[in-house]
Design a protein around this motif. Structure first.
Motif, PDB file in Angstrom:
ATOM      1  N   LEU A  57      -2.026 -10.336  -2.491  1.00  0.00           N
ATOM      2  CA  LEU A  57      -1.004 -11.048  -1.729  1.00  0.00           C
ATOM      3  C   LEU A  57      -1.024 -10.715  -0.237  1.00  0.00           C
ATOM      4  N   ALA A  58      -1.894  -9.796   0.152  1.00  0.00           N
ATOM      5  CA  ALA A  58      -1.952  -9.370   1.557  1.00  0.00           C
ATOM      6  C   ALA A  58      -2.587 -10.459   2.424  1.00  0.00           C
ATOM      7  N   PRO A  59      -2.129 -10.599   3.671  1.00  0.00           N
ATOM      8  CA  PRO A  59      -2.672 -11.637   4.556  1.00  0.00           C
ATOM      9  C   PRO A  59      -4.078 -11.307   5.031  1.00  0.00           C
ATOM     10  N   TYR A  60      -4.860 -12.334   5.275  1.00  0.00           N
ATOM     11  CA  TYR A  60      -6.250 -12.151   5.700  1.00  0.00           C
ATOM     12  C   TYR A  60      -6.334 -11.885   7.202  1.00  0.00           C
ATOM     13  N   PHE A  61      -7.148 -10.906   7.575  1.00  0.00           N
ATOM     14  CA  PHE A  61      -7.522 -10.645   8.955  1.00  0.00           C
ATOM     15  C   PHE A  61      -9.004 -10.307   8.978  1.00  0.00           C
ATOM     16  N   GLU A  62      -9.710 -10.772   9.982  1.00  0.00           N
ATOM     17  CA  GLU A  62     -11.151 -10.520  10.051  1.00  0.00           C
ATOM     18  C   GLU A  62     -11.474  -9.039  10.136  1.00  0.00           C
ATOM     19  N   ASN A  63     -10.592  -8.262  10.725  1.00  0.00           N
ATOM     20  CA  ASN A  63     -10.873  -6.836  10.932  1.00  0.00           C
ATOM     21  C   ASN A  63     -10.264  -5.938   9.867  1.00  0.00           C
ATOM     22  N   VAL A  64      -9.759  -6.523   8.776  1.00  0.00           N
ATOM     23  CA  VAL A  64      -9.125  -5.732   7.715  1.00  0.00           C
ATOM     24  C   VAL A  64      -9.885  -5.903   6.400  1.00  0.00           C
ATOM     25  N   SER A  65     -10.196  -4.768   5.763  1.00  0.00           N
ATOM     26  CA  SER A  65     -10.801  -4.751   4.433  1.00  0.00           C
ATOM     27  C   SER A  65      -9.795  -4.175   3.451  1.00  0.00           C
ATOM     28  N   TYR A  66      -9.442  -4.956   2.420  1.00  0.00           N
ATOM     29  CA  TYR A  66      -8.529  -4.491   1.384  1.00  0.00           C
ATOM     30  C   TYR A  66      -9.337  -3.976   0.197  1.00  0.00           C
TER      31      TYR A  66
ATOM     32  N   SER B  53       1.092  -5.023  -0.399  1.00  0.00           N
ATOM     33  CA  SER B  53       0.702  -6.379   0.003  1.00  0.00           C
ATOM     34  C   SER B  53       0.534  -6.511   1.509  1.00  0.00           C
ATOM     35  N   GLY B  54       0.297  -5.387   2.170  1.00  0.00           N
ATOM     36  CA  GLY B  54      -0.093  -5.422   3.576  1.00  0.00           C
ATOM     37  C   GLY B  54       1.031  -5.517   4.572  1.00  0.00           C
ATOM     38  N   GLN B  55       2.254  -5.130   4.182  1.00  0.00           N
ATOM     39  CA  GLN B  55       3.381  -5.224   5.118  1.00  0.00           C
ATOM     40  C   GLN B  55       3.125  -4.442   6.396  1.00  0.00           C
ATOM     41  N   PHE B  56       2.609  -3.230   6.244  1.00  0.00           N
ATOM     42  CA  PHE B  56       2.349  -2.410   7.426  1.00  0.00           C
ATOM     43  C   PHE B  56       0.977  -2.726   8.015  1.00  0.00           C
ATOM     44  N   THR B  57       0.014  -3.002   7.151  1.00  0.00           N
ATOM     45  CA  THR B  57      -1.356  -3.288   7.602  1.00  0.00           C
ATOM     46  C   THR B  57      -1.397  -4.434   8.597  1.00  0.00           C
ATOM     47  N   GLN B  58      -0.685  -5.499   8.281  1.00  0.00           N
ATOM     48  CA  GLN B  58      -0.756  -6.683   9.138  1.00  0.00           C
ATOM     49  C   GLN B  58      -0.200  -6.427  10.538  1.00  0.00           C
ATOM     50  N   LEU B  59       0.706  -5.470  10.646  1.00  0.00           N
ATOM     51  CA  LEU B  59       1.264  -5.144  11.946  1.00  0.00           C
ATOM     52  C   LEU B  59       0.351  -4.207  12.733  1.00  0.00           C
ATOM     53  N   LEU B  60      -0.482  -3.460  12.010  1.00  0.00           N
ATOM     54  CA  LEU B  60      -1.478  -2.604  12.663  1.00  0.00           C
ATOM     55  C   LEU B  60      -2.681  -3.404  13.172  1.00  0.00           C
ATOM     56  N   ALA B  61      -2.964  -4.510  12.505  1.00  0.00           N
ATOM     57  CA  ALA B  61      -4.217  -5.252  12.725  1.00  0.00           C
ATOM     58  C   ALA B  61      -4.527  -5.575  14.187  1.00  0.00           C
ATOM     59  N   PRO B  62      -3.548  -5.955  15.007  1.00  0.00           N
ATOM     60  CA  PRO B  62      -3.887  -6.307  16.399  1.00  0.00           C
ATOM     61  C   PRO B  62      -4.363  -5.136  17.254  1.00  0.00           C
ATOM     62  N   TYR B  63      -4.173  -3.908  16.776  1.00  0.00           N
ATOM     63  CA  TYR B  63      -4.405  -2.752  17.631  1.00  0.00           C
ATOM     64  C   TYR B  63      -5.721  -2.021  17.370  1.00  0.00           C
ATOM     65  N   PHE B  64      -6.399  -2.344  16.257  1.00  0.00           N
ATOM     66  CA  PHE B  64      -7.603  -1.594  15.885  1.00  0.00           C
ATOM     67  C   PHE B  64      -8.798  -2.518  15.691  1.00  0.00           C
ATOM     68  N   ASP B  65      -9.977  -1.995  15.987  1.00  0.00           N
ATOM     69  CA  ASP B  65     -11.197  -2.774  15.764  1.00  0.00           C
ATOM     70  C   ASP B  65     -11.405  -3.038  14.278  1.00  0.00           C
TER      71      ASP B  65
ATOM     72  N   ASP C 260      -9.451   7.214  13.140  1.00  0.00           N
ATOM     73  CA  ASP C 260      -8.645   7.589  14.295  1.00  0.00           C
ATOM     74  C   ASP C 260      -7.171   7.708  13.921  1.00  0.00           C
ATOM     75  N   LEU C 261      -6.767   6.963  12.883  1.00  0.00           N
ATOM     76  CA  LEU C 261      -5.370   6.958  12.439  1.00  0.00           C
ATOM     77  C   LEU C 261      -5.351   6.739  10.927  1.00  0.00           C
ATOM     78  N   ILE C 262      -4.542   7.536  10.239  1.00  0.00           N
ATOM     79  CA  ILE C 262      -4.256   7.311   8.824  1.00  0.00           C
ATOM     80  C   ILE C 262      -2.753   7.131   8.684  1.00  0.00           C
ATOM     81  N   THR C 263      -2.343   6.045   8.050  1.00  0.00           N
ATOM     82  CA  THR C 263      -0.915   5.749   7.887  1.00  0.00           C
ATOM     83  C   THR C 263      -0.557   5.620   6.409  1.00  0.00           C
ATOM     84  N   VAL C 264       0.662   6.025   6.092  1.00  0.00           N
ATOM     85  CA  VAL C 264       1.233   5.822   4.757  1.00  0.00           C
ATOM     86  C   VAL C 264       2.653   5.314   4.955  1.00  0.00           C
ATOM     87  N   ALA C 265       2.912   4.082   4.557  1.00  0.00           N
ATOM     88  CA  ALA C 265       4.236   3.491   4.780  1.00  0.00           C
ATOM     89  C   ALA C 265       4.973   3.336   3.446  1.00  0.00           C
ATOM     90  N   GLN C 266       6.061   4.058   3.310  1.00  0.00           N
ATOM     91  CA  GLN C 266       6.963   3.974   2.145  1.00  0.00           C
ATOM     92  C   GLN C 266       6.208   4.195   0.827  1.00  0.00           C
TER      93      GLN C 266
END
Length: 257
Positions: free
Chosen positions: A70-79, A44-56, A95-101
């Motif tokens: 249930l993930a929060p909306y951001f203009e620069n994020v595609s779910y 549900s975007g727990q990690f994604t939303q924290l990454l959002a401010p740093y990437f185009d 540039d970055l691939i992440t896998v959280a938990q």
């Protein structure tokens, strides 16, 4: 990749802990370009939303449509609903691939083939997680230890051992980047703690089999707890670059080459 969290997606979103900024700073200092990131097993975007401010641009994938809704909306994020092991992404995209938990649920060989295919040559691969909860209150912590290691012992999926081993035993065919040890610290009330524990996959397995909750004894003890509890989780973090031609042994073992 297993889907254990579509059921109870909303509780998972509400009750799981968030990562501190120190995690992102530790990762991002190794990322040269912050154009495009892929967050795998995003839930549900727990990690994604924290990454959002740093990437185009960020693409966040999961096999659970319920979680992604249930993930929060951001203009620069595609779910997107996609498996970790087979995606529609083009080569050398990220540039970055992440896998959280989540990596312990993946087919390592197939997923790493996707990482090698889609990560840019100078990109960073990051595995993030958190280990066993520790509560400063000795009696409550003892009850949680008993719950985890005794009551639920036979109800954990076999993949859970990777977290118990702090992700040190997962295959990792990358040139590893040294990281600073980190931890998460919170003050939770009794209700928050119970909500978190109720998201454990083994708790669900226990309830499904026994038609009763394994949290009854702990809930009774926590009902007398009036003050907030100091909580701590060790952060699990491994970072790597694509291996050079001089270090192909692990890749051959995993079938990446």
């Amino acid at each position: 990749m297993k889907d254990l969290f579509s059921t109870g997606s909303q509780l998972y979103q509400q009750a799981r802990p968030s990562y501190p900024q120190e995690v992102f700073q530790e990762i991002l200092k190794h990322v040269a370009t912050k154009n495009f990131a892929w967050d795998v097993g995003a839930g549900s975007g727990q990690f994604t939303q924290l990454l959002a401010p740093y990437f185009d641009h960020i693409v966040a994938t999961d096999i659970s449509a319920n979680q992604l809704q249930l993930a929060p909306y951001f203009e620069n994020v595609s779910y997107q609903v996609q498996t970790a092991e087979k995606t529609a992404f083009t080569e050398n995209s990220f540039d970055l691939i992440t896998v959280a938990q989540a990596i312990h649920w993946f087919d390592f060989e197939a997923f790493y083939q996707e990482v090698y295919r889609t990560l840019k040559p100078n990109g960073v691969f990051a595995v993030i997680g958190y280990g066993m909860i520790h509560v400063e209150h000795a009696a409550i912590n003892s009850l949680i230890q008993s719950l985890y290691f005794k009551t639920l012992k036979t109800y954990w999926d076999v993949e859970r051992h990777y977290i118990d081993e702090k992700y040190t035993t997962i295959p990792f065919p990358f040139d590893e980047i040294p990281v600073t040890p980190l931890k998460m610290q919170y003050e939770w009330n009794a209700a928050q703690l119970l909500k978190y524990l109720s998201t454990w996959s083994a708790v669900k397995h226990y309830q499904d089999k026994n038609q009763t909750s394994p949290l009854v004894e702990l809930a009774e003890s926590l009902s007398h707890q009036q003050t907030e509890l100091k909580i701590e989780f060790p952060i699990l973090l491994r970072l790597g670059h694509l291996q050079t031609k001089a270090s192909k042994k692990n890749k051959k073992i995993l079938g990446i080459l």
